[in-house]
Write a protein that holds these residues in place. Sequence first.
Motif, PDB file in Angstrom:
ATOM      1  N   LEU A 119      16.979   2.672  -2.160  1.00  0.00           N
ATOM      2  CA  LEU A 119      15.160   3.287  -2.858  1.00  0.00           C
ATOM      3  C   LEU A 119      15.006   3.464  -4.051  1.00  0.00           C
ATOM      4  O   LEU A 119      15.677   4.460  -4.353  1.00  0.00           O
ATOM      5  CB  LEU A 119      15.153   4.239  -1.302  1.00  0.00           C
ATOM      6  CG  LEU A 119      13.719   4.242  -1.784  1.00  0.00           C
ATOM      7  CD1 LEU A 119      13.193   3.784  -0.945  1.00  0.00           C
ATOM      8  CD2 LEU A 119      14.246   6.124  -0.592  1.00  0.00           C
ATOM      9  N   LYS A 120      14.107   2.993  -4.477  1.00  0.00           N
ATOM     10  CA  LYS A 120      13.552   3.385  -5.607  1.00  0.00           C
ATOM     11  C   LYS A 120      12.529   3.236  -5.445  1.00  0.00           C
ATOM     12  O   LYS A 120      11.756   2.819  -4.640  1.00  0.00           O
ATOM     13  CB  LYS A 120      14.192   1.890  -7.272  1.00  0.00           C
ATOM     14  CG  LYS A 120      13.568   0.399  -6.342  1.00  0.00           C
ATOM     15  CD  LYS A 120      13.736  -0.043  -8.441  1.00  0.00           C
ATOM     16  CE  LYS A 120      12.868   0.236  -9.302  1.00  0.00           C
ATOM     17  NZ  LYS A 120      11.232   0.245  -9.157  1.00  0.00           N
ATOM     18  N   PHE A 121      11.854   3.449  -6.851  1.00  0.00           N
ATOM     19  CA  PHE A 121      10.123   3.344  -6.352  1.00  0.00           C
ATOM     20  C   PHE A 121       8.693   2.694  -7.693  1.00  0.00           C
ATOM     21  O   PHE A 121       9.688   2.595  -8.845  1.00  0.00           O
ATOM     22  CB  PHE A 121       9.831   4.894  -7.114  1.00  0.00           C
ATOM     23  CG  PHE A 121      10.800   5.978  -6.005  1.00  0.00           C
ATOM     24  CD1 PHE A 121      10.086   6.253  -4.863  1.00  0.00           C
ATOM     25  CD2 PHE A 121      11.519   6.692  -6.378  1.00  0.00           C
ATOM     26  CE1 PHE A 121      10.573   7.326  -4.192  1.00  0.00           C
ATOM     27  CE2 PHE A 121      12.308   7.502  -5.666  1.00  0.00           C
ATOM     28  CZ  PHE A 121      11.474   7.755  -4.081  1.00  0.00           C
ATOM     29  N   GLU A 122       8.014   2.188  -7.072  1.00  0.00           N
ATOM     30  CA  GLU A 122       6.785   1.505  -8.154  1.00  0.00           C
ATOM     31  C   GLU A 122       7.436   1.741  -9.374  1.00  0.00           C
ATOM     32  O   GLU A 122       6.808   3.159  -9.417  1.00  0.00           O
ATOM     33  CB  GLU A 122       5.573   1.061  -7.456  1.00  0.00           C
ATOM     34  CG  GLU A 122       6.130   0.198  -6.662  1.00  0.00           C
ATOM     35  CD  GLU A 122       4.493   0.287  -5.482  1.00  0.00           C
ATOM     36  OE1 GLU A 122       3.928   0.917  -6.102  1.00  0.00           O
ATOM     37  OE2 GLU A 122       4.146  -0.472  -5.001  1.00  0.00           O
ATOM     38  N   GLY A 123       7.264   1.399  -9.834  1.00  0.00           N
ATOM     39  CA  GLY A 123       6.981   1.411 -11.963  1.00  0.00           C
ATOM     40  C   GLY A 123       8.225   1.838 -12.687  1.00  0.00           C
ATOM     41  O   GLY A 123       8.161   2.680 -13.542  1.00  0.00           O
TER      42      GLY A 123
ATOM     43  N   LYS B 252       6.903   4.361  -2.921  1.00  0.00           N
ATOM     44  CA  LYS B 252       5.504   4.591  -4.371  1.00  0.00           C
ATOM     45  C   LYS B 252       5.705   5.873  -4.559  1.00  0.00           C
ATOM     46  O   LYS B 252       6.129   6.800  -4.535  1.00  0.00           O
ATOM     47  CB  LYS B 252       4.028   4.472  -3.447  1.00  0.00           C
ATOM     48  CG  LYS B 252       3.551   3.251  -2.759  1.00  0.00           C
ATOM     49  CD  LYS B 252       1.836   3.264  -2.240  1.00  0.00           C
ATOM     50  CE  LYS B 252       1.505   1.821  -1.614  1.00  0.00           C
ATOM     51  NZ  LYS B 252       1.204   1.145  -3.117  1.00  0.00           N
ATOM     52  N   TYR B 253       6.111   5.976  -5.865  1.00  0.00           N
ATOM     53  CA  TYR B 253       5.811   7.346  -6.451  1.00  0.00           C
ATOM     54  C   TYR B 253       5.602   7.929  -6.654  1.00  0.00           C
ATOM     55  O   TYR B 253       4.200   7.876  -6.080  1.00  0.00           O
ATOM     56  CB  TYR B 253       6.025   7.135  -8.125  1.00  0.00           C
ATOM     57  CG  TYR B 253       6.709   7.882  -8.693  1.00  0.00           C
ATOM     58  CD1 TYR B 253       8.199   7.443  -9.423  1.00  0.00           C
ATOM     59  CD2 TYR B 253       6.160   8.380 -10.476  1.00  0.00           C
ATOM     60  CE1 TYR B 253       8.613   8.790 -10.165  1.00  0.00           C
ATOM     61  CE2 TYR B 253       6.195   9.512 -10.689  1.00  0.00           C
ATOM     62  CZ  TYR B 253       7.998   9.837 -10.749  1.00  0.00           C
ATOM     63  OH  TYR B 253       8.236  10.594 -11.670  1.00  0.00           O
TER      64      TYR B 253
ATOM     65  N   SER C  72       0.683   7.976 -10.118  1.00  0.00           N
ATOM     66  CA  SER C  72       1.342   6.682  -9.680  1.00  0.00           C
ATOM     67  C   SER C  72       1.286   4.961 -10.398  1.00  0.00           C
ATOM     68  O   SER C  72       0.401   5.528 -11.788  1.00  0.00           O
ATOM     69  CB  SER C  72       0.765   6.309  -8.469  1.00  0.00           C
ATOM     70  OG  SER C  72       0.366   5.644  -8.439  1.00  0.00           O
ATOM     71  N   TYR C  73       2.441   4.336 -10.111  1.00  0.00           N
ATOM     72  CA  TYR C  73       1.962   2.959 -10.683  1.00  0.00           C
ATOM     73  C   TYR C  73       0.783   2.292 -10.467  1.00  0.00           C
ATOM     74  O   TYR C  73       0.418   2.076 -11.499  1.00  0.00           O
ATOM     75  CB  TYR C  73       3.600   1.430  -9.541  1.00  0.00           C
ATOM     76  CG  TYR C  73       3.312   0.988  -9.845  1.00  0.00           C
ATOM     77  CD1 TYR C  73       4.378   0.017 -11.579  1.00  0.00           C
ATOM     78  CD2 TYR C  73       2.557  -0.229  -9.074  1.00  0.00           C
ATOM     79  CE1 TYR C  73       4.171  -1.492 -11.093  1.00  0.00           C
ATOM     80  CE2 TYR C  73       3.054  -1.739  -9.842  1.00  0.00           C
ATOM     81  CZ  TYR C  73       4.080  -2.309 -10.301  1.00  0.00           C
ATOM     82  OH  TYR C  73       4.269  -3.383 -10.658  1.00  0.00           O
ATOM     83  N   ASP C  74       0.123   2.167  -9.554  1.00  0.00           N
ATOM     84  CA  ASP C  74      -0.930   2.287  -8.999  1.00  0.00           C
ATOM     85  C   ASP C  74      -2.412   2.809 -10.169  1.00  0.00           C
ATOM     86  O   ASP C  74      -2.896   1.969 -10.359  1.00  0.00           O
ATOM     87  CB  ASP C  74      -1.460   2.274  -7.352  1.00  0.00           C
ATOM     88  CG  ASP C  74      -1.010   1.711  -6.749  1.00  0.00           C
ATOM     89  OD1 ASP C  74      -0.133   0.313  -6.710  1.00  0.00           O
ATOM     90  OD2 ASP C  74      -0.561   1.416  -5.650  1.00  0.00           O
TER      91      ASP C  74
END
Length: 431
Positions: A138-142, A182-183, A369-371
């Motif tokens: 498991l990794k996170f966006e961005g 999502k981070y 977050s990335y978004d």
Amino acid sequence: MKHEKSVKVYEEAVKYIPGGVNSPVRAFKSVGLSPIFVDHAHGSKIYDVDGNEYIDYICSWGPLMLGHSPKELTEGIEDVIKRGTSFGVPTEIEVEMAKIIVDAYPAIDQVRMVNSGTEATMSALRVARGYTGKNKILKFEGCYHGHSDALLVQSGSGTLTYGVPTSPGVPDDVVKHTLVAKYNDLEDVRRIFREQGNDIAAVIVETISGNMGLVKGKQEFIQLLRDLCTEYGVVLIFDEVITGFRISYNSSPKYFGINPDMVCFGKIIGAGLPVGAYGGKKEIMDVVSPVGPVYQAGTLSGNPLAMHMGKRNLEILRDNPQIYTELERKAIKLEEGIKSNLEKLGLDYTVNRAGSLVCLFFTKGPVESYDDAKKCDIDKFNLYFKELLGRGILVGPSQYEAMFLSNAHTDEDIENTINANYEALKAAHNL
């Protein structure tokens, strides 16, 4: 500023090197410029082949905590070179280096030296899979963890800059075991663990992400990862390639008060030379060859030049805690100066800071977050970058990179940067 020589070198470079550079962000492509080519650097300053001087906030993307070519690191390096640059058999300094890292990072018992951050994260995940007998990660966006195939999924930094969240050339079969959350989104993490927690070998996370600008992990987010990994028997890996020995001498465990099962290092532990490392609890590291069955090797791992520079760098940071105090003070001064400029100019942008890392986002806050980061006005940033560069300030040529301060940056440097920031913002917005 004139850049005729840099342009000429770049025209020659593109004939022989893809894009004329050996790492994509260096091309200055996203800001619509040809790259500057460096002639030399000293302290907080970089000088290009045209003779232009810049206050440098790239600092080789983080390793240069003491600035460029500090005397306390470079003295005696000729003697090390004369003794040999690579042996292919062990040296005592590798042991000394490992001890310094483990002593500074009590969450781990052992460490294996490698040659880059990419190699460190790639190896740590293989070890985690070998240790747990499970496949999913498991990794996170961005979050960017290097360019190994399984991790080039919504990875920020260069891939975010160029709009390629997943690189071509990465087979679907390779990334089918890579989960992306999502981070800083606690509920998204809980959902994934409810659905697939028993199949996850490892969670890898930048506790403070430096690859979607600068986004700090929330305390409750990092704590949730720790709690869920413990509950489900998942290896928690802190990617500290950027943050290791920068946000604190004792890195994220000191900053957040939370321990991982494994950690990845790079950058600062080589003081600017190619290096990486991964470490973990002894029971995990016991699966690594030659003790265990998980294979990982490297001809140049533990290279004596990198070990010499890295060991001396860490010793200086360990023995001079005031370096961190001063870096934080200067970073706060820079942060507050930029915020003041934004207020004066009526610009509703966001400044994030963590330790000696600073980032100006061209969007309303908060950026968590990335978004959030993707909402930035890239066109305005690109204009700002050009204006800043023309005033002798070098930051990363991408909205999605942080500014790195070094101990060599003076208060005068910070004041000049704040003044240049004001003028560059004003010019970029026609104010």
